[in-house]
Design a protein around this motif. Structure first.
Motif, PDB file in Angstrom:
ATOM      1  N   ASP A  48       0.796  -0.257  -8.442  1.00  0.00           N
ATOM      2  CA  ASP A  48       1.142  -1.675  -8.540  1.00  0.00           C
ATOM      3  C   ASP A  48       2.078  -2.153  -7.417  1.00  0.00           C
ATOM      4  O   ASP A  48       2.472  -3.309  -7.389  1.00  0.00           O
ATOM      5  CB  ASP A  48       1.740  -2.011  -9.915  1.00  0.00           C
ATOM      6  CG  ASP A  48       3.068  -1.315 -10.188  1.00  0.00           C
ATOM      7  OD1 ASP A  48       3.555  -0.581  -9.304  1.00  0.00           O
ATOM      8  OD2 ASP A  48       3.617  -1.514 -11.297  1.00  0.00           O
ATOM      9  N   GLN A  49       2.429  -1.251  -6.494  1.00  0.00           N
ATOM     10  CA  GLN A  49       3.248  -1.667  -5.357  1.00  0.00           C
ATOM     11  C   GLN A  49       2.394  -2.429  -4.342  1.00  0.00           C
ATOM     12  O   GLN A  49       1.178  -2.249  -4.275  1.00  0.00           O
ATOM     13  CB  GLN A  49       3.904  -0.448  -4.695  1.00  0.00           C
ATOM     14  CG  GLN A  49       4.956   0.218  -5.580  1.00  0.00           C
ATOM     15  CD  GLN A  49       5.530   1.485  -4.962  1.00  0.00           C
ATOM     16  OE1 GLN A  49       5.124   1.901  -3.878  1.00  0.00           O
ATOM     17  NE2 GLN A  49       6.453   2.105  -5.670  1.00  0.00           N
ATOM     18  N   SER A  50       3.024  -3.258  -3.555  1.00  0.00           N
ATOM     19  CA  SER A  50       2.268  -4.058  -2.588  1.00  0.00           C
ATOM     20  C   SER A  50       1.667  -3.165  -1.499  1.00  0.00           C
ATOM     21  O   SER A  50       2.194  -2.090  -1.185  1.00  0.00           O
ATOM     22  CB  SER A  50       3.183  -5.109  -1.939  1.00  0.00           C
ATOM     23  OG  SER A  50       4.085  -4.492  -1.028  1.00  0.00           O
ATOM     24  N   PHE A  51       0.582  -3.649  -0.934  1.00  0.00           N
ATOM     25  CA  PHE A  51      -0.061  -2.930   0.169  1.00  0.00           C
ATOM     26  C   PHE A  51       0.924  -2.756   1.318  1.00  0.00           C
ATOM     27  O   PHE A  51       0.985  -1.694   1.958  1.00  0.00           O
ATOM     28  CB  PHE A  51      -1.304  -3.705   0.610  1.00  0.00           C
ATOM     29  CG  PHE A  51      -2.103  -3.021   1.674  1.00  0.00           C
ATOM     30  CD1 PHE A  51      -2.683  -1.776   1.446  1.00  0.00           C
ATOM     31  CD2 PHE A  51      -2.296  -3.615   2.912  1.00  0.00           C
ATOM     32  CE1 PHE A  51      -3.431  -1.127   2.431  1.00  0.00           C
ATOM     33  CE2 PHE A  51      -3.039  -2.981   3.901  1.00  0.00           C
ATOM     34  CZ  PHE A  51      -3.601  -1.746   3.664  1.00  0.00           C
ATOM     35  N   GLU A  52       1.723  -3.784   1.561  1.00  0.00           N
ATOM     36  CA  GLU A  52       2.718  -3.728   2.631  1.00  0.00           C
ATOM     37  C   GLU A  52       3.716  -2.591   2.386  1.00  0.00           C
ATOM     38  O   GLU A  52       4.049  -1.832   3.304  1.00  0.00           O
ATOM     39  CB  GLU A  52       3.455  -5.075   2.700  1.00  0.00           C
ATOM     40  CG  GLU A  52       4.431  -5.192   3.843  1.00  0.00           C
ATOM     41  CD  GLU A  52       5.111  -6.553   3.885  1.00  0.00           C
ATOM     42  OE1 GLU A  52       5.691  -6.870   4.934  1.00  0.00           O
ATOM     43  OE2 GLU A  52       5.089  -7.274   2.873  1.00  0.00           O
ATOM     44  N   LYS A  53       4.178  -2.459   1.153  1.00  0.00           N
ATOM     45  CA  LYS A  53       5.141  -1.396   0.794  1.00  0.00           C
ATOM     46  C   LYS A  53       4.506  -0.016   0.984  1.00  0.00           C
ATOM     47  O   LYS A  53       5.110   0.902   1.543  1.00  0.00           O
ATOM     48  CB  LYS A  53       5.591  -1.597  -0.659  1.00  0.00           C
ATOM     49  CG  LYS A  53       6.216  -0.393  -1.337  1.00  0.00           C
ATOM     50  CD  LYS A  53       7.626  -0.119  -0.888  1.00  0.00           C
ATOM     51  CE  LYS A  53       8.256   1.004  -1.699  1.00  0.00           C
ATOM     52  NZ  LYS A  53       9.518   1.476  -1.105  1.00  0.00           N
ATOM     53  N   LEU A  54       3.268   0.139   0.504  1.00  0.00           N
ATOM     54  CA  LEU A  54       2.589   1.436   0.603  1.00  0.00           C
ATOM     55  C   LEU A  54       2.331   1.803   2.070  1.00  0.00           C
ATOM     56  O   LEU A  54       2.491   2.966   2.456  1.00  0.00           O
ATOM     57  CB  LEU A  54       1.289   1.407  -0.198  1.00  0.00           C
ATOM     58  CG  LEU A  54       1.458   1.222  -1.712  1.00  0.00           C
ATOM     59  CD1 LEU A  54       0.102   0.995  -2.381  1.00  0.00           C
ATOM     60  CD2 LEU A  54       2.165   2.419  -2.345  1.00  0.00           C
ATOM     61  N   CYS A  55       1.990   0.815   2.867  1.00  0.00           N
ATOM     62  CA  CYS A  55       1.790   1.077   4.295  1.00  0.00           C
ATOM     63  C   CYS A  55       3.108   1.468   4.970  1.00  0.00           C
ATOM     64  O   CYS A  55       3.130   2.323   5.863  1.00  0.00           O
ATOM     65  CB  CYS A  55       1.190  -0.143   4.988  1.00  0.00           C
ATOM     66  SG  CYS A  55      -0.562  -0.384   4.619  1.00  0.00           S
TER      67      CYS A  55
END
Length: 271
Positions: A48-55
Protein backbone atom coordinates in the motif's frame (compact mmCIF):
# COMPACT_ATOMS: atom_id res chain seq x y z
CA UNK A 1 36.20 -18.40 2.54
CA UNK A 2 32.88 -20.14 2.02
CA UNK A 3 30.71 -18.32 -0.48
CA UNK A 4 26.96 -18.28 -0.11
CA UNK A 5 24.30 -15.58 -0.02
CA UNK A 6 24.39 -14.01 3.45
CA UNK A 7 21.83 -11.31 4.14
CA UNK A 8 20.43 -9.35 7.04
CA UNK A 9 16.69 -9.26 7.69
CA UNK A 10 15.61 -5.63 7.83
CA UNK A 11 13.33 -6.69 10.72
CA UNK A 12 16.44 -6.35 12.94
CA UNK A 13 15.59 -2.65 12.66
CA UNK A 14 11.98 -3.07 13.82
CA UNK A 15 10.68 0.36 14.85
CA UNK A 16 13.19 2.24 12.71
CA UNK A 17 12.82 3.51 9.12
CA UNK A 18 13.90 1.25 6.28
CA UNK A 19 16.62 3.77 5.34
CA UNK A 20 18.28 3.26 8.74
CA UNK A 21 18.15 -0.49 8.22
CA UNK A 22 19.71 -0.37 4.77
CA UNK A 23 22.48 1.99 5.87
CA UNK A 24 23.33 -0.15 8.92
CA UNK A 25 23.35 -3.40 6.94
CA UNK A 26 25.60 -1.95 4.22
CA UNK A 27 27.94 -0.34 6.78
CA UNK A 28 28.50 -3.77 8.39
CA UNK A 29 29.74 -5.10 5.03
CA UNK A 30 26.71 -7.14 3.93
CA UNK A 31 25.62 -7.14 0.29
CA UNK A 32 22.18 -8.78 0.55
CA UNK A 33 19.02 -7.80 2.40
CA UNK A 34 15.76 -9.52 3.31
CA UNK A 35 13.16 -6.77 3.10
CA UNK A 36 10.41 -6.96 5.71
CA UNK A 37 6.80 -6.50 4.64
CA UNK A 38 4.94 -7.86 7.67
CA UNK A 39 1.52 -6.30 8.19
CA UNK A 40 1.07 -4.57 11.50
CA UNK A 41 4.62 -5.32 12.62
CA UNK A 42 7.46 -4.13 10.37
CA UNK A 43 6.25 -2.53 7.15
CA UNK A 44 9.60 -1.41 5.76
CA UNK A 45 8.07 -1.97 2.35
CA UNK A 46 4.42 -2.78 1.78
CA UNK A 47 1.99 -3.05 -1.16
CA UNK A 48 0.00 0.00 0.00
CA UNK A 49 3.03 2.32 -0.12
CA UNK A 50 3.27 4.76 -3.01
CA UNK A 51 5.16 3.81 -6.14
CA UNK A 52 7.41 6.80 -5.51
CA UNK A 53 8.29 5.51 -2.01
CA UNK A 54 8.99 1.98 -3.27
CA UNK A 55 11.18 3.31 -6.06
CA UNK A 56 13.09 5.43 -3.53
CA UNK A 57 13.81 2.29 -1.47
CA UNK A 58 15.00 0.52 -4.63
CA UNK A 59 17.26 3.46 -5.49
CA UNK A 60 18.65 3.54 -1.94
CA UNK A 61 19.63 -0.13 -2.15
CA UNK A 62 21.31 0.42 -5.51
CA UNK A 63 23.25 3.36 -4.08
CA UNK A 64 24.41 1.23 -1.12
CA UNK A 65 25.23 -1.84 -3.23
CA UNK A 66 22.58 -3.98 -1.52
CA UNK A 67 20.70 -6.75 -3.34
CA UNK A 68 17.11 -7.37 -2.15
CA UNK A 69 17.10 -11.11 -2.78
CA UNK A 70 14.22 -11.99 -0.45
CA UNK A 71 11.15 -10.59 1.23
CA UNK A 72 9.64 -11.38 4.61
CA UNK A 73 5.97 -11.27 3.66
CA UNK A 74 4.28 -13.13 6.52
CA UNK A 75 0.59 -13.88 6.06
CA UNK A 76 -1.70 -16.45 7.62
CA UNK A 77 -1.62 -19.16 4.97
CA UNK A 78 -4.27 -21.10 6.90
CA UNK A 79 -6.81 -18.35 6.22
CA UNK A 80 -8.11 -18.41 2.65
CA UNK A 81 -9.26 -14.80 3.00
CA UNK A 82 -5.64 -13.70 3.57
CA UNK A 83 -4.22 -15.39 0.45
CA UNK A 84 -4.91 -12.40 -1.85
CA UNK A 85 -2.83 -10.26 0.55
CA UNK A 86 -0.01 -12.75 0.19
CA UNK A 87 -0.26 -12.62 -3.60
CA UNK A 88 0.18 -8.83 -3.34
CA UNK A 89 3.31 -9.43 -1.24
CA UNK A 90 4.56 -11.75 -3.99
CA UNK A 91 4.00 -9.04 -6.58
CA UNK A 92 5.95 -6.63 -4.38
CA UNK A 93 8.77 -9.17 -4.02
CA UNK A 94 8.83 -9.47 -7.82
CA UNK A 95 9.00 -5.67 -8.16
CA UNK A 96 12.17 -5.68 -6.05
CA UNK A 97 13.66 -8.62 -7.97
CA UNK A 98 13.56 -11.04 -5.03
CA UNK A 99 14.08 -14.79 -5.47
CA UNK A 100 12.53 -15.83 -2.14
CA UNK A 101 9.45 -14.91 -0.14
CA UNK A 102 9.33 -15.89 3.53
CA UNK A 103 6.18 -16.65 5.51
CA UNK A 104 5.25 -18.53 8.61
CA UNK A 105 2.11 -20.62 8.35
CA UNK A 106 -0.05 -18.76 10.84
CA UNK A 107 0.12 -14.98 11.10
CA UNK A 108 3.43 -14.37 12.77
CA UNK A 109 2.60 -11.16 14.57
CA UNK A 110 -1.16 -10.63 14.43
CA UNK A 111 -3.76 -11.98 16.83
CA UNK A 112 -5.41 -14.61 14.69
CA UNK A 113 -6.54 -17.99 15.89
CA UNK A 114 -7.29 -19.55 12.52
CA UNK A 115 -6.31 -23.20 12.53
CA UNK A 116 -6.49 -25.77 9.78
CA UNK A 117 -5.39 -29.31 9.21
CA UNK A 118 -2.21 -29.92 7.25
CA UNK A 119 -4.21 -31.08 4.22
CA UNK A 120 -6.17 -27.81 4.00
CA UNK A 121 -3.00 -25.84 4.58
CA UNK A 122 -1.19 -27.73 1.82
CA UNK A 123 -4.14 -27.12 -0.49
CA UNK A 124 -3.99 -23.36 0.21
CA UNK A 125 -0.25 -23.30 -0.47
CA UNK A 126 -0.58 -25.41 -3.64
CA UNK A 127 -3.01 -22.79 -4.90
CA UNK A 128 -0.21 -20.22 -4.68
CA UNK A 129 2.27 -22.24 -6.78
CA UNK A 130 1.18 -20.80 -10.18
CA UNK A 131 1.75 -17.28 -8.82
CA UNK A 132 5.12 -18.31 -7.37
CA UNK A 133 6.04 -19.55 -10.84
CA UNK A 134 4.73 -16.38 -12.51
CA UNK A 135 6.81 -14.17 -10.22
CA UNK A 136 9.87 -16.44 -10.16
CA UNK A 137 9.75 -16.96 -6.40
CA UNK A 138 10.43 -19.76 -3.95
CA UNK A 139 8.20 -19.68 -0.86
CA UNK A 140 10.18 -20.68 2.22
CA UNK A 141 8.02 -21.57 5.22
CA UNK A 142 9.48 -20.39 8.52
CA UNK A 143 9.56 -22.48 11.69
CA UNK A 144 7.17 -20.64 13.96
CA UNK A 145 4.51 -21.22 16.61
CA UNK A 146 2.96 -24.68 16.39
CA UNK A 147 5.08 -25.43 13.32
CA UNK A 148 8.51 -25.00 14.89
CA UNK A 149 10.24 -28.33 14.26
CA UNK A 150 11.83 -29.75 11.14
CA UNK A 151 9.60 -32.82 11.32
CA UNK A 152 6.37 -30.81 11.21
CA UNK A 153 7.61 -28.54 8.44
CA UNK A 154 8.86 -31.44 6.33
CA UNK A 155 5.41 -33.07 6.54
CA UNK A 156 3.79 -29.88 5.24
CA UNK A 157 6.33 -29.29 2.45
CA UNK A 158 6.00 -32.94 1.37
CA UNK A 159 2.21 -32.58 1.26
CA UNK A 160 2.51 -29.48 -0.95
CA UNK A 161 4.88 -31.37 -3.25
CA UNK A 162 6.37 -28.43 -5.18
CA UNK A 163 9.98 -27.35 -5.67
CA UNK A 164 8.67 -23.80 -5.25
CA UNK A 165 7.84 -24.46 -1.56
CA UNK A 166 10.61 -25.27 0.90
CA UNK A 167 11.66 -24.68 4.54
CA UNK A 168 13.13 -21.55 6.10
CA UNK A 169 14.89 -23.04 9.13
CA UNK A 170 14.96 -20.50 11.97
CA UNK A 171 17.73 -21.57 14.34
CA UNK A 172 16.18 -19.91 17.43
CA UNK A 173 12.43 -20.29 16.84
CA UNK A 174 12.84 -24.05 17.24
CA UNK A 175 14.14 -23.40 20.78
CA UNK A 176 11.64 -20.69 21.71
CA UNK A 177 8.50 -22.40 20.41
CA UNK A 178 9.32 -26.13 20.47
CA UNK A 179 12.19 -26.51 22.97
CA UNK A 180 14.40 -28.33 20.45
CA UNK A 181 17.93 -27.44 19.36
CA UNK A 182 18.63 -26.69 15.72
CA UNK A 183 21.95 -28.58 15.73
CA UNK A 184 19.96 -31.80 16.26
CA UNK A 185 16.68 -30.90 14.58
CA UNK A 186 18.10 -29.89 11.17
CA UNK A 187 18.75 -33.59 10.51
CA UNK A 188 14.99 -34.20 10.30
CA UNK A 189 14.50 -31.93 7.28
CA UNK A 190 17.91 -31.14 5.75
CA UNK A 191 16.83 -32.04 2.20
CA UNK A 192 13.96 -29.52 2.35
CA UNK A 193 15.87 -26.61 3.89
CA UNK A 194 16.27 -23.92 1.22
CA UNK A 195 16.85 -20.90 3.47
CA UNK A 196 17.93 -20.21 7.05
CA UNK A 197 17.22 -17.43 9.48
CA UNK A 198 20.44 -17.36 11.49
CA UNK A 199 19.17 -16.28 14.89
CA UNK A 200 20.89 -16.78 18.23
CA UNK A 201 19.14 -17.52 21.52
CA UNK A 202 20.08 -16.38 25.02
CA UNK A 203 18.35 -16.49 28.39
CA UNK A 204 15.66 -18.99 29.34
CA UNK A 205 14.57 -21.22 26.46
CA UNK A 206 11.08 -19.70 26.44
CA UNK A 207 12.32 -16.10 26.91
CA UNK A 208 12.22 -13.55 24.08
CA UNK A 209 15.98 -13.06 23.90
CA UNK A 210 17.63 -13.15 20.46
CA UNK A 211 21.04 -11.39 20.51
CA UNK A 212 23.76 -10.91 17.90
CA UNK A 213 25.25 -14.10 16.48
CA UNK A 214 27.73 -15.69 18.87
CA UNK A 215 26.23 -14.03 21.94
CA UNK A 216 23.85 -16.90 22.79
CA UNK A 217 23.92 -20.68 22.95
CA UNK A 218 22.81 -21.82 19.48
CA UNK A 219 25.43 -24.31 18.24
CA UNK A 220 26.12 -22.66 14.89
CA UNK A 221 29.39 -24.53 14.37
CA UNK A 222 27.55 -27.87 14.26
CA UNK A 223 24.81 -26.42 12.04
CA UNK A 224 27.41 -25.05 9.60
CA UNK A 225 29.25 -28.39 9.56
CA UNK A 226 26.03 -30.33 8.87
CA UNK A 227 25.02 -27.99 6.06
CA UNK A 228 28.45 -28.39 4.50
CA UNK A 229 28.34 -32.19 4.81
CA UNK A 230 24.92 -32.21 3.10
CA UNK A 231 26.13 -29.84 0.34
CA UNK A 232 23.31 -27.53 1.40
CA UNK A 233 24.30 -24.07 0.20
CA UNK A 234 21.05 -22.33 1.17
CA UNK A 235 21.12 -18.58 1.80
CA UNK A 236 21.51 -17.25 5.34
CA UNK A 237 19.56 -14.25 6.62
CA UNK A 238 20.73 -12.84 9.95
CA UNK A 239 17.91 -11.97 12.34
CA UNK A 240 18.43 -10.19 15.67
CA UNK A 241 15.34 -9.50 17.79
CA UNK A 242 16.95 -8.50 21.10
CA UNK A 243 14.85 -8.86 24.28
CA UNK A 244 11.21 -7.97 24.93
CA UNK A 245 12.39 -4.46 25.87
CA UNK A 246 13.94 -4.03 22.42
CA UNK A 247 17.23 -2.33 21.58
CA UNK A 248 17.85 0.91 23.43
CA UNK A 249 18.75 2.83 20.28
CA UNK A 250 19.83 2.57 16.65
CA UNK A 251 23.49 2.30 17.63
CA UNK A 252 22.78 -0.90 19.55
CA UNK A 253 21.24 -2.49 16.45
CA UNK A 254 24.12 -1.39 14.24
CA UNK A 255 26.62 -2.84 16.73
CA UNK A 256 24.74 -6.17 16.86
CA UNK A 257 24.67 -6.35 13.05
CA UNK A 258 28.41 -5.57 12.92
CA UNK A 259 29.15 -8.17 15.62
CA UNK A 260 27.20 -10.75 13.61
CA UNK A 261 29.20 -9.90 10.49
CA UNK A 262 32.46 -10.41 12.41
CA UNK A 263 31.18 -13.72 13.83
CA UNK A 264 30.39 -15.05 10.34
CA UNK A 265 33.73 -13.92 8.91
CA UNK A 266 35.53 -15.59 11.84
CA UNK A 267 33.74 -18.83 10.87
CA UNK A 268 35.01 -18.72 7.31
CA UNK A 269 32.16 -16.99 5.48
CA UNK A 270 32.58 -14.23 2.90
CA UNK A 271 29.92 -11.58 3.10
Amino acid sequence: MEKRIIAVNSNCYHGYPVEDALEGIAAAGFHYVELTATKGWTEHVFPDQSFEKLCAVKDKMKELGLIPFSMSGHCNLMDTARLPDFVMNMRLANFFGCDYIVSSIGEAHLADNAKAGNELLAENIRGLVPKLEEYGLTLVLELHGEHATGTIMKEIVDLVGSDRVKINYDTANCVFYADVDAADDVDTCMGDIAYLHLKDKAGARNAWDFPALGKGYVDFETIFAKLKAANNNSPFSVEIEFTQAGPKDLAEINTAVQDSAEYLKAHGFAL
